[in-house]
Design a protein around this motif. Structure first.
Motif, mmCIF file in Angstrom:
data_model
loop_
_atom_site.group_PDB
_atom_site.id
_atom_site.type_symbol
_atom_site.label_atom_id
_atom_site.label_comp_id
_atom_site.label_asym_id
_atom_site.label_seq_id
_atom_site.Cartn_x
_atom_site.Cartn_y
_atom_site.Cartn_z
ATOM 1 N N ALA A 158 -15.714 17.294 12.096
ATOM 2 C CA ALA A 158 -14.449 16.885 12.850
ATOM 3 C C ALA A 158 -14.738 18.678 13.161
ATOM 4 O O ALA A 158 -14.534 19.027 14.520
ATOM 5 C CB ALA A 158 -13.181 16.746 11.770
ATOM 6 N N TYR A 159 -14.722 19.555 12.652
ATOM 7 C CA TYR A 159 -14.699 21.002 12.853
ATOM 8 C C TYR A 159 -15.996 20.770 13.913
ATOM 9 O O TYR A 159 -15.463 22.252 14.713
ATOM 10 C CB TYR A 159 -15.485 21.475 11.390
ATOM 11 C CG TYR A 159 -14.872 23.097 11.882
ATOM 12 C CD1 TYR A 159 -14.135 24.163 12.579
ATOM 13 C CD2 TYR A 159 -16.469 23.790 11.159
ATOM 14 C CE1 TYR A 159 -14.574 25.155 12.195
ATOM 15 C CE2 TYR A 159 -16.875 24.882 11.597
ATOM 16 C CZ TYR A 159 -16.083 25.879 12.335
ATOM 17 O OH TYR A 159 -16.109 27.053 12.096
ATOM 18 N N GLN A 160 -17.169 20.683 13.191
ATOM 19 C CA GLN A 160 -18.337 20.810 14.252
ATOM 20 C C GLN A 160 -18.043 20.250 15.487
ATOM 21 O O GLN A 160 -18.890 20.805 16.328
ATOM 22 C CB GLN A 160 -19.727 19.981 13.521
ATOM 23 C CG GLN A 160 -19.765 21.024 11.548
ATOM 24 C CD GLN A 160 -20.143 22.235 12.438
ATOM 25 O OE1 GLN A 160 -20.637 22.987 13.047
ATOM 26 N NE2 GLN A 160 -19.651 23.463 10.585
ATOM 27 N N LEU A 161 -17.909 18.950 15.178
ATOM 28 C CA LEU A 161 -17.499 17.764 17.318
ATOM 29 C C LEU A 161 -16.429 18.712 17.479
ATOM 30 O O LEU A 161 -16.929 18.057 18.767
ATOM 31 C CB LEU A 161 -17.977 16.966 16.001
ATOM 32 C CG LEU A 161 -19.088 16.206 15.404
ATOM 33 C CD1 LEU A 161 -18.750 15.039 14.842
ATOM 34 C CD2 LEU A 161 -20.262 16.629 16.139
ATOM 35 N N GLN A 162 -15.799 19.147 16.968
ATOM 36 C CA GLN A 162 -13.627 19.851 18.251
ATOM 37 C C GLN A 162 -14.066 19.994 19.312
ATOM 38 O O GLN A 162 -13.345 19.519 20.493
ATOM 39 C CB GLN A 162 -13.093 19.782 17.381
ATOM 40 C CG GLN A 162 -13.094 21.377 17.140
ATOM 41 C CD GLN A 162 -12.687 22.202 15.857
ATOM 42 O OE1 GLN A 162 -10.794 20.853 15.664
ATOM 43 N NE2 GLN A 162 -13.054 22.733 15.623
ATOM 44 N N ASP A 163 -15.268 20.704 18.844
ATOM 45 C CA ASP A 163 -15.966 21.542 21.135
ATOM 46 C C ASP A 163 -16.654 20.302 21.671
ATOM 47 O O ASP A 163 -17.156 20.466 22.619
ATOM 48 C CB ASP A 163 -16.117 22.668 20.703
ATOM 49 C CG ASP A 163 -15.265 23.518 20.299
ATOM 50 O OD1 ASP A 163 -14.411 23.463 20.333
ATOM 51 O OD2 ASP A 163 -15.981 24.347 18.963
ATOM 52 N N MET A 164 -17.144 19.348 21.137
ATOM 53 C CA MET A 164 -18.197 17.683 22.054
ATOM 54 C C MET A 164 -17.586 17.292 22.138
ATOM 55 O O MET A 164 -17.945 16.829 23.287
ATOM 56 C CB MET A 164 -19.668 18.051 21.135
ATOM 57 C CG MET A 164 -20.396 19.024 20.280
ATOM 58 S SD MET A 164 -21.612 18.378 19.365
ATOM 59 C CE MET A 164 -22.311 17.461 19.800
ATOM 60 N N PHE A 165 -16.180 16.361 21.895
ATOM 61 C CA PHE A 165 -15.480 15.536 22.120
ATOM 62 C C PHE A 165 -14.521 15.623 22.083
ATOM 63 O O PHE A 165 -13.653 16.666 21.195
ATOM 64 C CB PHE A 165 -15.943 14.488 20.800
ATOM 65 C CG PHE A 165 -17.337 13.668 21.289
ATOM 66 C CD1 PHE A 165 -18.033 13.432 21.877
ATOM 67 C CD2 PHE A 165 -18.530 14.744 19.788
ATOM 68 C CE1 PHE A 165 -19.395 12.862 21.425
ATOM 69 C CE2 PHE A 165 -19.685 14.188 19.510
ATOM 70 C CZ PHE A 165 -20.428 13.232 20.473
ATOM 71 N N GLU A 166 -13.941 15.364 23.284
ATOM 72 C CA GLU A 166 -12.027 15.266 22.931
ATOM 73 C C GLU A 166 -11.208 14.180 22.206
ATOM 74 O O GLU A 166 -10.401 15.001 22.016
ATOM 75 C CB GLU A 166 -11.970 14.632 24.752
ATOM 76 C CG GLU A 166 -10.521 14.937 25.640
ATOM 77 C CD GLU A 166 -10.213 14.341 26.781
ATOM 78 O OE1 GLU A 166 -9.235 14.232 26.993
ATOM 79 O OE2 GLU A 166 -11.177 13.855 27.216
ATOM 80 N N HIS A 167 -11.552 13.058 21.255
ATOM 81 C CA HIS A 167 -10.552 12.459 21.489
ATOM 82 C C HIS A 167 -11.509 12.051 20.394
ATOM 83 O O HIS A 167 -12.549 11.096 19.809
ATOM 84 C CB HIS A 167 -10.473 11.072 22.369
ATOM 85 C CG HIS A 167 -8.999 10.380 20.988
ATOM 86 N ND1 HIS A 167 -8.794 9.558 21.699
ATOM 87 C CD2 HIS A 167 -8.711 11.214 20.373
ATOM 88 C CE1 HIS A 167 -7.996 8.600 20.278
ATOM 89 N NE2 HIS A 167 -7.532 9.605 19.983
ATOM 90 N N ILE A 168 -11.233 12.926 18.151
ATOM 91 C CA ILE A 168 -11.797 13.074 17.369
ATOM 92 C C ILE A 168 -10.702 11.546 15.974
ATOM 93 O O ILE A 168 -9.321 12.700 16.640
ATOM 94 C CB ILE A 168 -12.109 13.680 16.217
ATOM 95 C CG1 ILE A 168 -13.311 14.180 17.283
ATOM 96 C CG2 ILE A 168 -12.726 13.429 15.681
ATOM 97 C CD1 ILE A 168 -13.881 15.540 17.734
ATOM 98 N N VAL A 169 -10.736 10.684 15.489
ATOM 99 C CA VAL A 169 -10.196 10.785 14.579
ATOM 100 C C VAL A 169 -10.581 10.641 13.452
ATOM 101 O O VAL A 169 -11.969 9.600 12.953
ATOM 102 C CB VAL A 169 -9.417 9.066 15.246
ATOM 103 C CG1 VAL A 169 -8.991 8.284 14.026
ATOM 104 C CG2 VAL A 169 -9.014 8.531 16.519
#
Length: 482
Positions: free
Chosen positions: A37-48
């Protein structure tokens, strides 16, 4: 039992209460899931993120707290199977992870008892010196820096190697505080029941996703082939007071593997690694005995067990599989491997074919074309056959003990708590192995693939997707000899 890291702590995070759609669904809120989640939070708007229990309640909150690229005696095995270039890459990725984790701690001001230390692997028996020498030879071959440890330099080590600029931390606090700073939704006590066609079903709701990451150690029921490549391993740990306050993390690779890490408020002692097909209760009794003999002046705070999956070729698996990405097989070195896995997931989602991605591919031939693949699967088959051969009569166990028996050739288990009996069907619903009782954790364990069940049959840990049939009764209701 809860580890000293987790003991008496609650997060207060709620379970999922509605259907959702998201860009990225991460199943598992341990180190690897949170770091993804840390790595992807700048790539995707909605992470669950969904977690079947609580954040870091599994291996992440039950480990030794070591942040190190010194991975036991694994480098000599990786070198034999994968060669010099890939072994060096594995080391470099895990070594960089130490600094990257430190960077996250500083970036978010995470209070997790981070401390730089040295990591030692060695032995005290003459018998094991060759294995240590082989590991050091692998370091030399792959240009991995180390210092020799000789007799009398470190207590309990006759011969070994030391890695400098390593570290340790409180893994639970790291996960809890990182979770609170991530840009995502997190739901605890929300187990995944099924995954298909970009939809995950929980007990009461559905989550439709564009991308799904399984950071759970285990695979859904329909992917049985996964369990031919991995084997569950278990170890025991204890927290003792006082701490020796030494700036060392020590791994003794003798007949019994033992680990030691001094934290601020306690000393962590562990090891006694074994396959679940072994007699866990004998290992547990040996661990208890040695704690008393080796640390007579220390006060025992808590004991717990930890479970991880060993991959047949000693490298983790991080790859796309069907409509999800799988992360598993950290081989008991999950803290740095979790960070490397999160970078690999980012490579996959950016569709970049990096050397790191190739290293952890599910398609690598060494997963099945190896001696370990044959050995591990023979052991699983042996455990399955042996589990069917026992024949016993129904009897009432002693208080807080369990017994197994067969009725009409079907296995059952009984646990006694005072005047109450908890009776479960001990045929594992995953692939049919007969469960064994775990005396330390008071649960039923599968010796083949690592599923765990409570005294009343609820799932503690997969790969099984359903619980055990169970019933309860009072001893007074049974007309049996007590």
């Amino acid at each position: 039992m809860k580890s000293e890291w987790i003991k008496n702590r609650e997060t207060g995070i709620k379970k999922l209460n509605r259907n959702l759609e998201c860009d990225v669904l991460i199943v598992g809120a341990g180190m690897s899931g949170l770091l993804c989640a840390y790595q992807l939070q700048d790539m995707f708007e909605h992470i669950v993120i969904i977690e079947s229990d609580e954040i870091a309640s599994g291996a992440s909150g039950r480990n030794t707290g070591k942040i190190t690229s010194q991975h036991g005696l694994n480098y000599q095995e990786i070198l034999k199977i994968h060669g010099e270039e890939k072994t060096r890459l594995y080391y470099q990725e895990n070594d960089k992870a130490i600094l990257e984790i430190k960077g996250i701690i500083e970036k978010y001001d995470i209070d997790c008892e981070y401390s730089e230390k040295e990591a030692v692997v060695g032995c005290k028996s003459v018998y094991m010196t060759k294995k240590i020498a082989d590991e050091i030879k692998a370091y030399d071959t792959c240009s991995i820096p180390y210092e020799i440890v000789r007799e009398n330099e470190i207590e309990g080590i006759r011969y070994g190697a030391k890695f400098l600029k390593q570290a340790s931390f409180d893994p639970y606090q790291f996960c809890i505080q990182l979770a609170s700073r991530l840009i995502c939704e997190i739901y605890e006590r929300t187990p995944m029941m099924h995954i298909h066609d970009h939809v995950v079903k929980t007990k009461d709701h559905t989550i439709r996703f564009q991308h799904c990451i399984l950071a759970t150690q285990v695979m859904p029921f329909q992917f049985k082939f996964f369990y031919t490549m991995t084997a569950p391993k278990q170890s025991y740990l204890a927290a003792l007071k006082p701490s020796d306050k030494k700036n060392l993390m020590i791994l003794s690779e003798d007949e019994i593997t033992k680990t030691k890490n001094d934290m601020k408020n306690f000393m962590l002692i562990g090891g006694y690694d074994h396959a679940l097909s072994d007699d866990s209760n004998i290992k547990w009794q040996s661990f208890k005995r040695d704690l008393v003999l080796e640390y007579p002046n220390h006060r025992l705070l808590s004991t717990w067990s930890s479970q991880d999956y060993q991959v047949t070729d000693y490298l983790p698996i991080v790859d796309r599989c069907d409509d999800f990405i799988v992360i598993t097989g950290f081989n008991k070195w999950g803290n740095t491997n979790a960070y490397v896995a999160s970078l690999t997931v980012k490579d996959i989602l950016k569709d970049e074919m990096t050397k790191r991605r190739e290293l952890f591919s599910l398609k690598r031939k060494s997963l099945v074309f190896s001696k370990n693949f044959i050995t591990e699967n023979y052991q699983v088959l042996k455990s399955l056959i042996e589990s069917k051969m026992h024949d016993s009569k129904l009897m009432i166990p002693d208080n807080h003990q369990a017994v197994s028996f067969q009725l009409d050739r079907h296995p059952y288990g009984i646990y006694r708590q005072d005047d109450k009996l908890y009776i479960v069907d001990t045929l594992c619903p995953h692939l049919g192995c007969t469960l064994k009782f775990n005396e330390h954790d008071k649960c039923w364990d599968c010796p083949c693939h690592g599923s765990r069940f409570s005294l009343t049959g609820e799932i503690i840990k997969g790969p099984a997707s359903v619980g055990l049939h169970h019933s309860e009764c009072l001893i007074s209701e049974l007309k049996l000899d007590k």
